[in-house]
Design a protein around this motif. Structure first.
Motif, PDB file in Angstrom:
ATOM      1  N   VAL A  15       1.070   4.407  -2.644  1.00 61.87           N
ATOM      2  CA  VAL A  15       0.838   5.797  -2.217  1.00 61.87           C
ATOM      3  C   VAL A  15       2.019   6.666  -2.660  1.00 61.87           C
ATOM      4  O   VAL A  15       1.837   7.786  -3.138  1.00 61.87           O
ATOM      5  CB  VAL A  15       0.612   5.884  -0.692  1.00 61.87           C
ATOM      6  CG1 VAL A  15       0.619   7.338  -0.226  1.00 61.87           C
ATOM      7  CG2 VAL A  15      -0.711   5.218  -0.321  1.00 61.87           C
ATOM      8  N   GLN A  49      -4.476  11.391  -1.197  1.00 58.80           N
ATOM      9  CA  GLN A  49      -3.717  10.157  -0.931  1.00 58.80           C
ATOM     10  C   GLN A  49      -4.450   9.291   0.083  1.00 58.80           C
ATOM     11  O   GLN A  49      -4.439   8.067  -0.003  1.00 58.80           O
ATOM     12  CB  GLN A  49      -2.343  10.503  -0.366  1.00 58.80           C
ATOM     13  CG  GLN A  49      -1.348  10.962  -1.393  1.00 58.80           C
ATOM     14  CD  GLN A  49      -0.031  11.283  -0.721  1.00 58.80           C
ATOM     15  OE1 GLN A  49       0.002  11.997   0.270  1.00 58.80           O
ATOM     16  NE2 GLN A  49       1.055  10.764  -1.264  1.00 58.80           N
ATOM     17  N   ALA A  73      -5.433   5.543  -0.480  1.00 58.95           N
ATOM     18  CA  ALA A  73      -4.941   4.463   0.384  1.00 58.95           C
ATOM     19  C   ALA A  73      -6.114   3.672   0.970  1.00 58.95           C
ATOM     20  O   ALA A  73      -6.086   2.431   1.005  1.00 58.95           O
ATOM     21  CB  ALA A  73      -4.074   5.042   1.501  1.00 58.95           C
ATOM     22  N   VAL A 123      -5.388   5.544   7.887  1.00 61.18           N
ATOM     23  CA  VAL A 123      -4.185   5.247   7.093  1.00 61.18           C
ATOM     24  C   VAL A 123      -3.097   6.309   7.261  1.00 61.18           C
ATOM     25  O   VAL A 123      -2.091   6.293   6.544  1.00 61.18           O
ATOM     26  CB  VAL A 123      -4.529   5.092   5.586  1.00 61.18           C
ATOM     27  CG1 VAL A 123      -5.440   3.898   5.348  1.00 61.18           C
ATOM     28  CG2 VAL A 123      -5.166   6.373   5.034  1.00 61.18           C
ATOM     29  N   ILE A 173       0.529   5.380   7.055  1.00 61.50           N
ATOM     30  CA  ILE A 173       0.984   5.006   5.702  1.00 61.50           C
ATOM     31  C   ILE A 173       1.350   6.269   4.930  1.00 61.50           C
ATOM     32  O   ILE A 173       2.397   6.334   4.270  1.00 61.50           O
ATOM     33  CB  ILE A 173      -0.112   4.215   4.939  1.00 61.50           C
ATOM     34  CG1 ILE A 173      -0.379   2.885   5.629  1.00 61.50           C
ATOM     35  CG2 ILE A 173       0.260   4.029   3.471  1.00 61.50           C
ATOM     36  CD1 ILE A 173      -1.476   2.051   4.991  1.00 61.50           C
ATOM     37  N   VAL A 192       0.852  -1.194   0.000  1.00 70.80           N
ATOM     38  CA  VAL A 192       0.000   0.000   0.000  1.00 70.80           C
ATOM     39  C   VAL A 192       0.889   1.245   0.000  1.00 70.80           C
ATOM     40  O   VAL A 192       0.679   2.187  -0.779  1.00 70.80           O
ATOM     41  CB  VAL A 192      -0.954   0.000   1.220  1.00 70.80           C
ATOM     42  CG1 VAL A 192      -1.847   1.237   1.206  1.00 70.80           C
ATOM     43  CG2 VAL A 192      -1.806  -1.270   1.241  1.00 70.80           C
ATOM     44  N   THR A 193       1.884   1.245   0.847  1.00 65.65           N
ATOM     45  CA  THR A 193       2.785   2.404   0.954  1.00 65.65           C
ATOM     46  C   THR A 193       3.459   2.682  -0.396  1.00 65.65           C
ATOM     47  O   THR A 193       3.551   3.832  -0.831  1.00 65.65           O
ATOM     48  CB  THR A 193       3.845   2.159   2.055  1.00 65.65           C
ATOM     49  OG1 THR A 193       3.151   1.806   3.253  1.00 65.65           O
ATOM     50  CG2 THR A 193       4.689   3.397   2.304  1.00 65.65           C
TER      51      THR A 193
END
Ligand code: RM4
Ligand code: MN
Ligand code: MN
Length: 430
Positions: free
Chosen positions: A46, A347, A351, A385, A388, A42-43
């Motif tokens: 992003v 973002q 995310a 999130v 993240i 996920v990071t």
């Protein structure tokens, strides 16, 4: 030398915040792992997400009643680039700018491109402007531009758009966004059919001038400044127009340009389905084209839009490559702070959408488990999130807390001194 935020300040601000971030990130990683999600993936996504800043967004906006300029406002395109560079430096999620012509006109576009590149910025879609008359303009856009009854006015509007393409080529852009203010304030003022015909004819002349690798984005808007009807009023008209124009024409969705309560995520899904989604002008609204900060009024709606985008990527939808831009008007905040926060909110929505368990969602949909399906979305939307997003920023070289870092730097105070010609600074208030 103009004032720039020192890399040291960012490093110091990050150092103070790193221990807490590492802890929060690890905790979230464990929570997500229990849901079968790898936080690192996920990071990474992003980090790869970017949204273009509108050059007009770094100056204070205004309403039709008044404009209250801030201090140290950008005086021209070069100051704007500097502000956009600052936003990118701290957030690392705004690697491009979307210019507006003639507001950003300069005699040296090469210098502009070079300065932007030095700030780590490229050029996204270029916006034309036929909703104002420029000083010395011989013919007026008061009663329309591309759809005007007078061919000479239409030709002028076409020529302006072709000039925008030329400028865009110098800047390294590859798309033109056309929003027209054409419309009527009175029933009977304009023949709605003929106006659209004239628009389509003028628009095809612009289309014919597109370089091979360029696209044109049509931006619809329901009302304002025309309050009875507008020529490109809704996504239906926009869609019909792009179909007629050809494959290089697509529909741009400005989140504030729809009738109240329109299901925007559904419009997005439809445009994806027909390979006609150009991209977005992100903002938020309560009533109309309010141009408020993204995610500030209806974060769930923003999430639902991103849910459609992630779904399209997941399905590998053909021809899906939308352009992401912000289009906001900052009247009561420091525009740099608003734009940084908006980029973060975009973002965030992205995310959260990445956290949706697509398999579980589809499973629930297939067996008509309405609540179960809804809860899959809610589970993703209610996940915090933030760690993240902060980790993505830090890894990309930005600030863990961009607004705190920006405030600590005194950037605006310095700009107020360097840019005395603008706003309150000119009146000696600072
Ligand atoms: C319009 C539209 C356009 C923007 C102008 C300034 O409402 O959103 O995208 O270029 O405002
Ligand atoms: Mn817009
Ligand atoms: Mn708008």
């Amino acid at each position: 030398m103009t004032f720039r935020i020192a890399a040291d300040l960012v490093a110091q601000s990050n150092a103070e915040r790193t221990p807490a971030l590492v802890e929060d990130y690890a905790a979230l990683g464990r929570t997500l792992a229990r849901r079968g999600i790898n936080i690192e993936q996920v990071t990474e996504r992003v980090i790869a997400f970017g949204v273009a800043i509108p050059t007009w967004g770094v100056g204070t906006g205004g309403t039709r009643f008044a404009r209250f300029p801030g201090v140290g406002e950008p005086r021209g395109i070069f100051d704007k680039i500097e502000d956009c560079g600052t936003i990118q430096m701290l957030t690392r999620s705004t690697p491009a700018i979307s210019p507006h012509i003639p507001w950003d006109k300069t005699s040296d576009f090469r210098a502009l491109r070079e300065m932007a590149a030095a700030e780590g910025l490229g050029f996204d879609a270029i916006n034309s402007n036929t909703f104002q008359d420029q000083p010395g303009q011989m013919l007026s856009f008061k009663f329309g531009s591309l759809s005007h009854t007078d061919k000479a006015v239409r030709d002028l509007a076409v020529a302006h758009n072709l000039e925008c393409i030329e400028i865009g080529q110098k800047l390294g852009s590859n798309a033109l966004t056309v929003w027209i203010a054409d419309g009527a304030n009175f029933a009977g003022q304009s023949n709605m059919t003929k106006a659209l015909d004239r628009y389509l004819e003028a628009m095809s002349a612009i289309y014919a001038g597109l370089p091979a690798d360029w696209q044109v984005f049509l931006e619809h808007k329901l009302y304002e400044p025309a309050f009875y009807s507008t020529v490109i009023s809704d996504w239906g008209t926009s869609f019909a127009a792009v179909q007629e124009l050809g494959p290089k024409a697509k529909c741009l969705v400005d989140l504030g340009h729809h009738a109240p309560n329109v299901n925007i995520e559904q419009v997005v899904a439809r445009l994806v389905r027909f390979k006609k989604l150009a991209g977005f002008h992100f903002n938020d609204s309560k009533y109309g084209d309010d141009d408020l900060d993204s995610g500030s009024v209806e974060p769930f709606r923003l999430f639902l839009v991103f849910n459609e985008l992630v779904d399209a990527t997941h399905r590998k939808a053909e021809g899906f490559a939308p352009a992401y831009m912000i289009d906001q008007s900052h009247n009561v905040t420091d525009p740099i702070e608003s734009l940084m926060q908006s980029a973060i909110e975009l973002q965030r929505a992205y995310a959260q959408a990445l956290l949706v368990d697509r398999k579980a969602l589809e499973g629930a949909q297939e067996v008509n488990d309405a609540l179960g399906a809804h809860l899959e979305l809610k589970k993703a939307f209610t996940s915090d999130v933030s760690p993240i997003l902060a980790m993505a920023r830090q890894r990309a070289g930005g600030a863990i807390d961009p607004i705190a870092c920006y405030r600590a730097s005194g950037y605006r105070r310095h700009k107020a001194k360097e840019r005395p010609a603008s706003g309150a600074a000119a009146a000696g208030i600072v």
